[in-house]
Design a protein around this motif. Structure first.
Motif, PDB file in Angstrom:
ATOM      1  N   GLU A 124       0.824  -1.203   0.000  1.00  0.00           N
ATOM      2  CA  GLU A 124       0.000   0.000   0.000  1.00  0.00           C
ATOM      3  C   GLU A 124       0.864   1.262   0.000  1.00  0.00           C
ATOM      4  O   GLU A 124       0.697   2.148  -0.833  1.00  0.00           O
ATOM      5  CB  GLU A 124      -0.935  -0.004   1.205  1.00  0.00           C
ATOM      6  N   GLY A 125       1.821   1.311   0.928  1.00  0.00           N
ATOM      7  CA  GLY A 125       2.702   2.470   0.982  1.00  0.00           C
ATOM      8  C   GLY A 125       3.510   2.610  -0.293  1.00  0.00           C
ATOM      9  O   GLY A 125       3.705   3.720  -0.812  1.00  0.00           O
ATOM     10  N   GLN A 126       3.962   1.480  -0.833  1.00  0.00           N
ATOM     11  CA  GLN A 126       4.782   1.523  -2.038  1.00  0.00           C
ATOM     12  C   GLN A 126       3.979   2.022  -3.233  1.00  0.00           C
ATOM     13  O   GLN A 126       4.508   2.740  -4.088  1.00  0.00           O
ATOM     14  CB  GLN A 126       5.362   0.135  -2.312  1.00  0.00           C
ATOM     15  N   VAL A 127       2.700   1.672  -3.293  1.00  0.00           N
ATOM     16  CA  VAL A 127       1.844   2.179  -4.377  1.00  0.00           C
ATOM     17  C   VAL A 127       1.754   3.695  -4.290  1.00  0.00           C
ATOM     18  O   VAL A 127       1.901   4.400  -5.296  1.00  0.00           O
ATOM     19  CB  VAL A 127       0.436   1.560  -4.295  1.00  0.00           C
ATOM     20  N   TYR A 128       1.531   4.206  -3.066  1.00  0.00           N
ATOM     21  CA  TYR A 128       1.405   5.656  -2.914  1.00  0.00           C
ATOM     22  C   TYR A 128       2.701   6.358  -3.290  1.00  0.00           C
ATOM     23  O   TYR A 128       2.692   7.401  -3.946  1.00  0.00           O
ATOM     24  CB  TYR A 128       1.011   6.012  -1.478  1.00  0.00           C
TER      25      TYR A 128
END
Lengths: 320, 394
Positions: free
Chosen positions: B109-113
């Motif tokens: 999730e963080g990496q997508v953002y």
């Protein structure tokens, strides 16, 4: 700094901290029990969510907030027991199964609310009531202290009481000895006649019940209705508090209180000209740093101290 | 002369050839079994959701029909399906690589953002020549995602810090920083909604509608890019030393360590590559789907990636197939919600049941054993057998 200090030192803010921290404390203590019993309970989030939904719905239909609270807590425990069945009997990975259960809770609660009430948002149109708050007759007259302590929700008091109770349970009660033995070395526990799975199931039931109480507080303490997805990741944060608190009841309590303080602070500072998102990110950064620090210290002392058998299989990858 | 000798030579085939043939046959069987299991899992999950819907007194038949045939009825829906599958497959691959090294990374999730942020910053602000206008933002997204993936990777590999907590905390931090940057610094001037300025037209991924002449919603050439990435992941895992190290580390870490493999470095790389792929998924959202940054644009997608990786057995080909299967259900769920009185949440239930069925490793064994017993054992002894089996499972 003047207005910030005014906010932080006000009694209203201290009272708010206790309220905001309540779900974190309850859920984190639940996570602690499961973790010490050797079953990482990532389904805390799902337990909270299903308890919040069940509590509000049962209270709304039966007209009794206490029936709602009991059913909510039961729903939370049931979900944790399901995790136990999946992990202990069906050989599922506890982490992945926990994620699956969280998904299940998210879908099932949203679906149930929509099917029963025809509203996608939650149960706000239904009158379900909230659990009472406790007024302390003498304490409330004490300036300062009274405004902080009196008028807190009954579940906030339960959260404050739960910490010493859990500490006693873990370190003084027979069940706690069995629980820790099972978590640290299941084979050894089994060899002295402890029924490993039974202890783990009981720990999980307690864990889910505590998370359930946290969920009930969200839908029947802070407000009096259920909103879909209202746990908003609090279960995962509680899990972080378990590790930040170094797997000890009082440490976990303080960590949960820290998360609650940061959240309350972010809400309060939203009125001032400080980006609330950055304030609310502080506890997570602290957790990351603490996680790295404790891991580094444990790595240095690793040969002397035994690593708890929590998260089985994940410690095996540590390099020598 | 030669024609009479040849059959004899064939009979005396080398043991290695025979082993190889048997190995390939076994592998073909395994693939067939896995495919059947995957389809069966999804079918059982759909069936359970069907029963749930039926139990709540809704139009279950109509809902099932909408779910299963809806996505193919109109070309824009097909486009939505393909676009969704692209993001999900990238996320599934990003999770599958650490999974193969037996690392449970929840950091997608963080990496997508971060990937979305990096690609958007480049694609909004830099004026680049054609091709570079698309490739540079993609590269920036992969770099940013990989860098973020490195943090929990290093923490786990060098310090032994729990990667689940580390990735969850990083997600929480990144989501808040993203929110802050978007609302306070990147919000398009003059816009009432909280969203960034659109990316430059050169940087947007070309839509498939322009090639095929039929409306395909937001489906774009990212679909083919995803297939290339999946092939690259397959090549990495099966044909490179790093892939070999990842697989050995995952299947037997002790063997890997005693065999002299650099286990910590392998773990780190599995996190970095996974992060880079999740970053690409973020870039696909920005350049292909939304055309800019939006709040909550990747909410919950990371967990869907985990489902896809599990369903695809962490195998690149399987992950792509699982992503297609799963996004089909997602689009079908939306159609179901529009056309019937059944909410799209039913799809989340399907998803959860899929996860639980896939993880319950002992389940097929128990079903097999139970079915075998029903045929052979008389009912009176069944209870005893069940008790024995339970004791054995302990």
């Amino acid at each position: 700094m003047g207005p910030v200090l005014d906010v932080v030192l006000s009694t209203g803010f201290l009272a708010a901290i206790l309220g905001v921290s309540t779900p974190y404390v309850l859920a984190a203590l639940g996570g602690l029990l499961a973790e010490r019993a050797g079953v990482p309970n990532i389904a805390l989030e799902g337990s909270m969510l299903s308890a919040a939904c069940t509590g509000a719905l049962v209270a709304g239909y039966s007209g009794s907030v206490w029936a709602g609270a009991v059913c909510g807590i039961g729903a939370g425990a049931l979900l944790a027991l399901l995790l136990g069945v999946l992990h202990l009997y069906l050989g599922a990975d506890a982490i992945i199964a926990g994620i699956g259960l969280n998904l299940l809770a998210a879908g099932a609660t949203a679906y149930t609310v929509y099917a029963l009430l025809g509203d996608k948002g939650g149960t706000s149109r239904m009158h379900s009531g909230a659990l009472p708050s406790v007024r302390l007759p003498f304490v409330e007259d004490v300036p300062g202290l009274g405004a902080v302590l009196s008028g807190q929700n009954v579940l906030t008091w339960a959260a404050l009481a739960a910490t010493p109770v859990i500490a006693w349970l873990l370190y003084r009660a027979r069940f706690g000895f069995h629980l820790r033995a099972v978590g640290e070395h299941p084979e050894a526990a089994r060899s002295v006649g402890i029924h490993v799975h039974r202890v783990q199931f009981r720990a999980l039931a307690l864990s889910g019940a505590l998370a359930g109480a946290a969920g009930v507080f969200l839908s029947m303490g802070a407000v009096s209705f259920f909103v879909t997805g209202m746990t908003a990741g609090r279960g995962y944060i509680a899990l972080a508090a378990v590790f930040l608190g170094a797997l000890r009841p009082w440490g976990v309590f303080l960590a949960a209180l820290g998360f609650g303080t940061a959240e309350a602070l972010a809400v309060q500072l939203g009125n001032l000209d400080i980006p609330s998102q950055l304030v609310s990110a502080i506890p997570y950064v602290c957790t990351l740093l603490a996680l790295a620090f404790f891991a580094w210290r444990r790595r240095r002392a690793s040969h002397a101290a035994a690593v708890p058998a929590s998260l089985p299989g994940l410690h095996t990858l540590e390099s020598p | 002369m030669t024609s009479t000798l040849e059959p004899a030579a064939e009979q005396q085939e080398l043991p290695e050839t025979r082993d190889r043939r048997e190995f390939l046959a076994t592998r073909r069987r395994t693939v067939a079994v896995e495919l059947t299991m995957t389809v069966l899992t999804v079918a059982v999950a759909v069936l359970i959701a069907f029963l749930v819907v039926l139990a709540t007194g809704k139009d279950a038949g109509g809902a099932l029909n909408a779910l299963l045939t809806g996505p193919l009825e109109r070309t824009p829906r097909i486009g939505r399906w393909l676009a969704d599958a692209t993001t999900l497959a990238l996320l599934g691959l990003s999770v599958a690589i650490p999974f193969r090294a037996r690392q449970i990374s929840l950091g997608a999730e963080g990496q997508v953002y971060v990937g979305a942020l990096a690609s958007a910053l480049v694609a909004i602000n830099l004026h680049l020549p054609p091709f570079a206008a698309v490739l540079v933002p993609l590269g920036a997204a992969a770099l940013a995602g990989g860098a973020l993936g490195a943090v929990p990777g290093v923490m786990k590999a060098r310090l032994g810090a729990n990667e689940i907590v580390a990735t969850l905390m990083l997600n929480a931090v990144v989501v808040r920083v993203f929110d802050y940057l978007l609302t306070d610094h990147l919000k398009a001037p003059g816009s009432t909604a909280v969203q960034s300025a659109p990316v430059r037209p050169d940087s947007a991924l070309p839509r498939l509608s322009d090639f095929f002449g039929v409306p395909l919603d937001r489906a774009n050439i990212g679909l083919f890019g995803m297939l290339v990435v999946a092939a690259a992941v397959w090549f990495l895992l099966t044909r490179t030393p790093l892939g070999y190290r990842i697989r050995i580390t995952g299947s037997n870490p002790d063997f890997a360590r005693y065999g002299g493999l650099d286990v910590p470095r392998t773990i780190e790389w599995s996190f970095v590559i996974g992060g880079a792929l999740a970053g690409l998924a973020g870039a696909h959202l920005v350049l292909g789907i939304y055309g800019g940054l939006q709040p909550d644009m990747a909410g919950g997608l990371a967990f869907e990636g985990i489902v896809v990786a599990l369903l695809g057995r962490n195998n690149p080909v399987g992950v792509v197939a699982a992503a297609l299967l799963y996004s089909y259900l997602r689009v079908g769920g939306d159609v179901m919600e529009q056309q019937t009185d059944v909410g799209s949440e039913a799809v989340t239930i399907i998803q959860a049941v899929i996860v639980l069925l896939v993880t319950a490793r002992a389940l097929p064994e128990l079903v097999k054993r139970y079915l075998g017993r029903v045929r052979k054992v008389p009912p009176a002894r069944r209870r005893l057998a069940r008790t024995l089996a339970r004791r054995e499972a302990r």
